[in-house]
Write an enzyme that holds these catalytic residues in place. Structure first.
Site, PDB file in Angstrom:
ATOM      1  N   GLU A 423      54.931  52.020  52.086  1.00  0.00           N
ATOM      2  CA  GLU A 423      55.455  53.607  51.464  1.00  0.00           C
ATOM      3  C   GLU A 423      54.556  54.942  51.417  1.00  0.00           C
ATOM      4  OE1 GLU A 423      57.626  52.039  48.329  1.00  0.00           O
ATOM      5  OE2 GLU A 423      58.553  53.189  49.736  1.00  0.00           O
ATOM      6  N   GLU A 494      61.689  44.416  51.648  1.00  0.00           N
ATOM      7  CA  GLU A 494      61.904  43.394  49.787  1.00  0.00           C
ATOM      8  C   GLU A 494      63.380  43.913  50.036  1.00  0.00           C
ATOM      9  OE1 GLU A 494      59.546  46.724  47.422  1.00  0.00           O
ATOM     10  OE2 GLU A 494      57.675  46.955  49.250  1.00  0.00           O
TER      11      GLU A 494
END
Ligand code: IPT
Length: 991
Positions: A423, A494
Site C-alpha cells: 500500500e 488479502e
C-alpha cells in the site's frame, strides 16, 4: 534434523547480548543533554530492562494504534522535533578469539532508528526497523569489560516508509549479538535450485570478505549422507565472484506437504557455515503458477509479528505455536505482512513446510490520507503516488528496503514470491525495485498489490510483476479477470477479512479458488488480533486494550483486532471455519445403496492414502448409531477423485447424517498423528427425514380435558387453567407473563426482535440499520380477536414493527394457539416494507429467569453458526450452558447463534422451557442483551442482564466480511418481502 535456529547461539563465536540492559527514556531528544555513551558515564538514573523489548511495555511513552494515517504530520522527510528516544547501555565481557578476530555486532530489529557506540567510540547509525543491521566493531572492542551504548529514536525519515497497519512501538525489539569471524571468509552466498530431466542443479554463488580462500561445499541428505561435494571456483558475476554448480541425482523435492531439506556445509580454513537447502522450482506458464510442476494453491494467511504481552518481540516458541496452529488448520502459506520477520521465522517455514511471500519493509499508505479538495479516486491516487512511490527522491530508500529483504532471506526455499511492500501506490521507486529483484533472483516471482496494474491508466512499467495480486476483490471482480484472457496468475493477497465474528465468505472464495487454475489461492487477512494485555480487573477478567484506549490523538479503534485467533492465540470460530473449508479431502458423493463414498484430494502434493485415514459415524436425531475407522486402500492423487466403501445402516425415520472425519495418518513435525483436520457431513435419505423428537414435540398432546378461562380487559387477555396463567398484551400482540404451577417464567415481556448487536462485519451496514430505526423498533397490535376452539384458545392479532419517526418496517398477522396443556404455538405471517434495508434478524426474544442456565439443542453446533459461516459445525444434540454459549469477542458483538435447529430446551432444576418448529430455525441464548452487546466497547465492561435471554429466530442476516471486504452477498441477506415464522413453546415437560 530440527530447525537450525534452535542452536543459533550454540557456537563459541557468537556472544548473545540479549538480556538485562540499562535504559533511560526521554520524552524529547532535547532532554538528552549528557553524553551517556561515554565511558565512565554515571548511569544511576537508568533502570534495568529486558532486551529485546519495546519501551511502551517498559512503562514509558504510550501505545498507539493507527492503520493508514501517519502518527506524525505528513511532512517527509521531517519528523517532529520533540522526538522521543531511549538510551540503552549494555556491559559485557569479551575475549577476542584467536582464530576469529573480526567482530560484527548485529541488531535484528530496532524501531525506528539508532546510533551505536562501543566503549565510547561511535560505530554507526542504522534504520529500517525490520532489517538486520551489522556493524564491524573489531577495532572498538577490548578484551575484558566492554560497554555498548545505543540511542534509539522513535521517529526518523524511515517512519514514512513504515506506516504498516499496526500498533506503533519503539525500541530494540529483536536479538542483539556479536559474531566473530576469521579475516578471510565467505561473506555472502546465494543458492538456487532448478530441475533438469529428473536431476536437480544446485548453484551456489559467493563472494569473500578479505582474500578468497579455498572453500569446499558438501551437500548432505536428511540422513546425513554426503550427496555431492564441490569446490568454489572463481567466476565473476554481477554481485558474486565465485561459483559452484552441483548436480543432485534423484533429488527429493521440497514442498510444504513434504518439506524435505538437504544440508549444505560451506567450509573454509577458519570457518564452517551450515545451511539448509530445499530443492524446488517455480514456473509460471499460461498464467498458472507451478511449483515442481504442480499447479498450486496458496492456502495462506497474513501474519504480523505480534503478541499482546511482548508486542513486537516474538521468540521461537511464539512463532512455532503460530505455525503449529496454522498446520492444524490446513494452511500451507504465510505472507510476512508487511515486513521481514525475525530471520528464524523463515527457517521454521523451511523446516515445517510453508510457502512464504516475503515482503519488504515498505509501506507509505499515509500519503493516501492527505487533505484534498478534490477527493476523486483519480486525484487521490495521483497525489498518493506523487509523494513517495513515484518520487525519484525515494528510489534509494525503496531499493535499500527491497535489497535488505531479499539479501537476508534469499537462501530460504520456503520463499516463493518477493513482495515489494504494501500500500504505497505505484511509481518509479517500485519500477526500479522490481527490476532489480527480477534480475537478481529470476528463479522466484514478484508481486506488488498496490501497482493496480490493470486499472491504472498511466503508463507505468509492470513487466517485472509476475503475479496480479489484489486485496478484498468481490467474486465478480475475480470472475471478470478470469474472463479477460488473463496474462498473469491471480492472487488474493488479502481476502476474507477476519475481524470479529467472521469471516462468513470462506466457502465461496474457496470455490472460486478451485474453479480456476489461474487463481493461485489467497491469504486471509489476518492471523491474529492485535491488542495490548492490561492484566486482570477486580473480577479476574483479562483486559485487552485496542486503539483509542491509550488516549491517542489519532487511532483506528478496533480495526487492529481482525485475526483468526484472539491475541492470546485462542482460536476464533473463523479459524475453525477455515480449517474445515480447507479440509484436505472433500466428499463429492455418497451412494447409500452401494456404500460408495467418492472423495476428492485437495492437497497440492500428497496422496490422500498416505496422508489420511477416515473415521465415519452415523448420527440419527443426535444419537450416535455407529462409528468406524477406515484406511484408504487405493491412491487418490492431488486434485483427483477416488472411492472407498462404507457399510452403514440407516434407520427408516429420523434426521440421519453420515459424518466422515479426516485424521492425519503420519502426523508431521507440528501436528500429532490421529488429529482431525476436517470432516464432511452428508444428509442420509430414508422414509421420514424429520427429527423424530421434534415431530413428537410438535404433536398436539391431549390431556384430560381441563377447563380454560379467558378474561378480557382493554389491555390484556388472561388465559387461565388450574396449572397456568398467561397474560397476553393486546397492545403488543405478545405475552407478558407466563406463570406455570405458581412460578413465573418470564423476567420481562416477550418481544419481537429484529436487532442484533452489530458485528464488526456489520460496521457499515449498521449505519443503515440505525437510520432505519432497527435498534429502537417497537411492536404494536391493532386488533386482537380470540376464540376457544376445542382444547385451545386461538388469538389473532394484527401487528406491526416500527421505530419513532419512521414508517412501519413490518406488518405481521399473528396467530397464537394456547393449548390446555400449556403449550403455545405461534404463526407469524410477516410482510416487510421493501424501502427498508436487510434485517439483522427476525424472531421472538424471551427474558427467562436467569436460573435457566443449561440447555440442550438439536442443530448446528457445537459453536456458533450462521447461514454463511457454518462449515465447522455439524448436526447433533448438544448439551451446554448459557455461559458457554457466549463467544467472548474483545469488542462485544452478536455471537453464539445456531442455525438449522429443530428444537432447543432450557433447563433449571427439573423445570424446562422449550421451543420447537417444523421449519429449522436459528436461536441463541445469552446473559447479555443485544443492547448491552451493542453499547459496550470491551468484553470486560459487559454486565449481565439478570435474565437468560433466548432469541428464537426465523433467521439472521449472514456474516460476510464487509468490515474490509465486499458487501454481504444477496443470497445471505434477510430481505425477503414476505415470510412465515412458526414456533411452538413448551413448558415444564419431561422430554
Ligand atoms: C489493508 C492492509 O493491507 C492491511 O494492512 C490491513 O490494513 C487490512 O487491509 C485491513 O485490516 S488496508 C485497507 C484499507 C484496504
Amino acid at each position: 534434523m530440527g530447525p537450525l535456529v534452535e542452536n543459533r547461539y550454540a557456537s563459541d563465536r557468537v556472544t548473545e547480548l540479549n538480556g538485562t540492559w540499562q535504559f533511560q527514556y526521554f520524552k524529547s531528544i532535547y532532554d538528552l543533554e549528557e553524553k551517556f555513551y561515554e565511558l565512565g558515564y554515571d548511569c544511576s538514573k537508568f533502570t534495568k530492562v529486558e532486551v529485546p523489548g519495546v519501551w511502551q511495555n517498559y512503562g514509558y511513552d504510550s501505545h498507539q494504534y493507527t492503520n493508514v494515517r501517519y502518527p506524525i504530520p505528513l511532512d517527509p522527510p521531517y519528523v517532529p522535533q520533540e522526538n522521543p528516544c531511549g538510551a540503552y547501555i549494555k556491559k559485557f565481557v569479551y575475549q577476542k578469539p584467536e582464530k576469529a578476530p573480526k567482530a560484527y555486532l548485529n541488531f535484528e530489529g530496532v524501531d525506528s532508528c539508532f546510533y551505536v557506540w562501543v566503549n565510547g567510540t561511535y560505530v554507526g547509525y542504522s534504520q529500517v526497523s525490520h532489517a538486520t543491521s551489522e556493524f564491524d566493531v573489531t577495532d572498538a572492542l577490548a578484551d575484558g569489560e566492554n560497554t555498548l551504548a545505543v540511542l534509539v529514536l522513535k521517529w526518523c525519515d524511515g517512519t514514512y516508509l513504515e506506516d504498516q497497519d499496526k500498533f506503533r512501538m519503539s525500541g530494540i525489539f529483536r536479538d542483539v549479538y556479536l559474531l566473530n569471524r576469521p579475516e578471510q571468509v565467505i561473506y555472502d552466498y546465494f543458492t538456487t535450485t532448478e530441475l533438469r530431466e529428473g536431476q536437480a542443479v544446485l548453484t551456489v554463488k559467493a563472494r569473500y570478505q578479505g582474500q578468497a580462500v579455498p572453500a569446499k561445499l558438501t551437500l548432505y541428505d536428511a540422513d546425513h549422507k554426503a550427496v555431492v561435494s564441490q569446490a568454489l571456483n572463481e567466476e565473476a558475476g554481477t554481485e558474486y565472484t565465485h561459483k559452484a554448480v552441483m548436480l543432485v541425482k534423484e533429488p527429493k523435492l521440497w514442498n510444504p506437504e513434504q518439506p524435505y531439506l538437504y544440508t549444505l556445509v560451506l567450509e573454509t580454513e577458519g570457518e564452517v557455515i551450515t545451511d539448509r537447502i530445499g530443492i524446488r522450482e517455480i514456473v509460471v506458464k499460461d498464467a498458472v503458477l507451478y511449483v515442481n510442476g504442480t499447479a498450486i494453491k496458496f492456502k495462506g494467511v497474513n501474519r504480523h509479528d505480534s503478541d499482546p504481552v511482548t508486542g513486537f518481540v516474538i521468540g521461537l516458541e511464539q512463532m512455532k505455536k503460530d505455525l503449529q496452529m496454522m498446520k492444524e488448520s490446513n494452511f500451507n502459506a504465510v505472507r510476512s505482512s508487511h515486513y521481514p520477520n525475525a530471520p528464524y521465522f523463515y527457517q521454521l517455514c523451511d523446516e515445517y513446510g510453508f510457502f512464504v511471500i516475503a515482503e519488504a519493509d515498505n509501506e507509505s499508505h499515509g500519503t493516501q490520507s492527505q487533505y484534498l479538495k478534490d477527493s476523486s479516486w483519480e486525484n487521490v491516487s495521483r497525489k498518493w503516488n506523487e509523494r513517495i512511490s513515484d518520487n525519484p527522491d525515494f528510489i534509494p530508500a525503496t531499493m535499500d528496503r527491497t535489497k535488505l529483504c531479499v539479501h537476508r532471506e534469499k537462501n530460504r526455499p520456503c520463499i516463493i514470491i518477493w513482495s515489494m511492500g504494501n500500500e504505497c501506490g505505484y511509481g518509479c521507486t517500485f519500477e526500479e525495485a522490481l527490476k532489480w529483484t527480477k534480475s537478481f533472483d529470476p528463479a522466484r516471482l514478484t508481486c506488488y498489490e498496490s501497482s493496480f496494474y490493470r486499472n491504472d491508466r498511466r503508463k507505468y512499467d509492470y513487466t517485472n510483476i509476475d503475479i496480479f495480486s489484489r486485496m478484498y476483490p468481490s467474486l465478480e471482480e475475480i470472475q471478470e479477470y478470469m474472463e479477460e484472457k488473463p496474462d498473469k496468475p491471480f492472487l488474493l493477497i488479502e481476502y476474507c477479512h477476519a475481524m470479529g465474528n467472521g469471516p462468513g465468505d470462506l466457502e465461496d472464495y474457496f470455490k472460486m479458488v478451485y474453479k480456476y487454475d489461474v487463481l493461485c489461492g489467497g491469504f486471509v487477512w489476518e492471523w491474529c488480533d492485535h491488542a495490548i494485555y492490561q492484566g486482570q480487573d477486580a473480577n479476574g477478567k483479562e483486559k485487552y486494550f485496542y486503539g483509542g484506549d491509550f488516549g491517542e490523538e489519532v487511532h483506528d479503534g478496533n480495526f487492529c483486532m481482525d485475526g483468526l485467533v484472539y491475541p492470546d492465540r485462542t482460536p476464533h470460530t473463523g479459524l475453525l471455519e477455515y480449517q474445515n473449508v480447507y479440509r484436505p479431502a472433500r466428499a463429492v458423493s455418497f451412494c447409500q445403496n452401494t456404500g460408495e463414498l467418492c472423495l476428492e484430494n485437495y492437497m497440492n502434493y500428497v496422496d490422500l492414502k498416505d496422508y489420511l485415514y477416515l473415521t465415519y459415524e452415523v448420527n440419527c436425531d443426535g444419537k450416535l448409531l455407529e462409528k468406524k475407522q477406515l484406511e484408504l486402500k487405493e491412491s487418490i492423487l492431488p486434485r483427483k477423485k477416488g472411492t472407498v466403501q462404507l457399510k452403514i445402516c440407516v434407520p427408516e425415520c429420523g434426521k440421519c447424517y453420515l459424518k466422515v472425519s479426516y485424521h492425519l495418518k503420519q502426523g508431521n513435525a507440528l501436528v500429532v498423528p490421529g488429529s482431525v483436520i476436517g470432516f464432511d457431513e452428508i444428509l442420509l435419505e430414508n422414509k421420514d427425514e424429520r427429527n423424530q423428537q421434534a415431530v413428537k414435540l410438535l404433536e398436539y398432546r391431549k390431556e384430560d380435558a381441563v377447563s380454560m378461562q379467558v378474561l378480557e380487559t382493554d389491555r390484556f387477555l388472561t388465559i387461565e387453567t388450574e396449572k397456568f396463567t398467561y397474560l397476553y398484551s393486546k397492545l403488543s400482540g405478545l405475552f407478558e407473563q407466563l406463570c406455570l404451577n405458581g412460578e413465573e417464567l418470564l423476567a420481562a415481556p416477550m418481544e419481537v426482535n429484529i436487532w442484533r448487536a452489530p458485528t464488526d462485519n456489520d460496521r457499515k451496514m449498521k449505519l443503515e440499520w440505525m437510520a432505519a430505526g432497527y435498534d429502537r423498533s417497537k411492536t404494536r397490535a391493532y386488533d386482537t380477536k380470540w376464540e376457544i376452539s376445542g382444547e385451545s384458545v386461538i388469538i389473532h392479532s394484527t401487528m406491526s414493527v416500527a421505530a419513532v419517526a419512521l414508517q412501519k418496517v413490518l406488518d405481521i398477522e399473528t396467530e397464537w394457539k394456547v393449548q390446555s396443556t400449556g403449550e403455545i404455538s405461534v404463526n407469524m405471517q410477516v410482510k416487510k416494507d421493501m424501502e427498508f434495508p436487510q434485517l439483522p434478524r427476525f424472531g421472538l426474544r424471551l427474558f427467562l429467569k436467569e436460573e435457566y442456565e443449561s440447555l440442550k439443542f438439536y442443530g448446528l453446533g457445537p459453536h456458533e453458526s450462521y447461514v454463511d459461516k457454518r462449515r465447522s459445525c455439524s448436526h447433533d444434540l448438544y448439551e451446554t450452558t448459557v455461559a458457554e454459549q457466549h463467544e467472548d469477542y474483545l469488542r462485544p458483538q452478536e455471537n453464539g447463534s445456531h442455525t438449522d435447529c429443530d428444537y432447543v430446551m432450557m433447563e433449571t432444576e427439573g423445570r424446562t422451557f422449550g421451543a420447537v418448529s417444523s421449519r429449522p430455525f436459528t436461536f441463541n441464548v445469552s446473559y447479555y442483551t443485544q443492547e448491552e452487546l451493542t453499547e459496550k466497547a470491551h468484553n470486560f465492561e459487559l454486565e449481565k442482564s439478570g435474565s437468560t435471554i433466548v432469541c428464537l429466530d426465523y433467521a439472521q442476516n449472514g456474516i460476510g466480511s464487509n468490515s474490509c471486504g465486499p458487501e454481504l452477498r444477496k443470497e445471505y441477506r434477510l430481505e425477503e418481502e414476505t415470510f412465515a415464522f412458526d414456533m411452538k413453546l413448551l413448558f415444564g415437560k419431561e422430554w
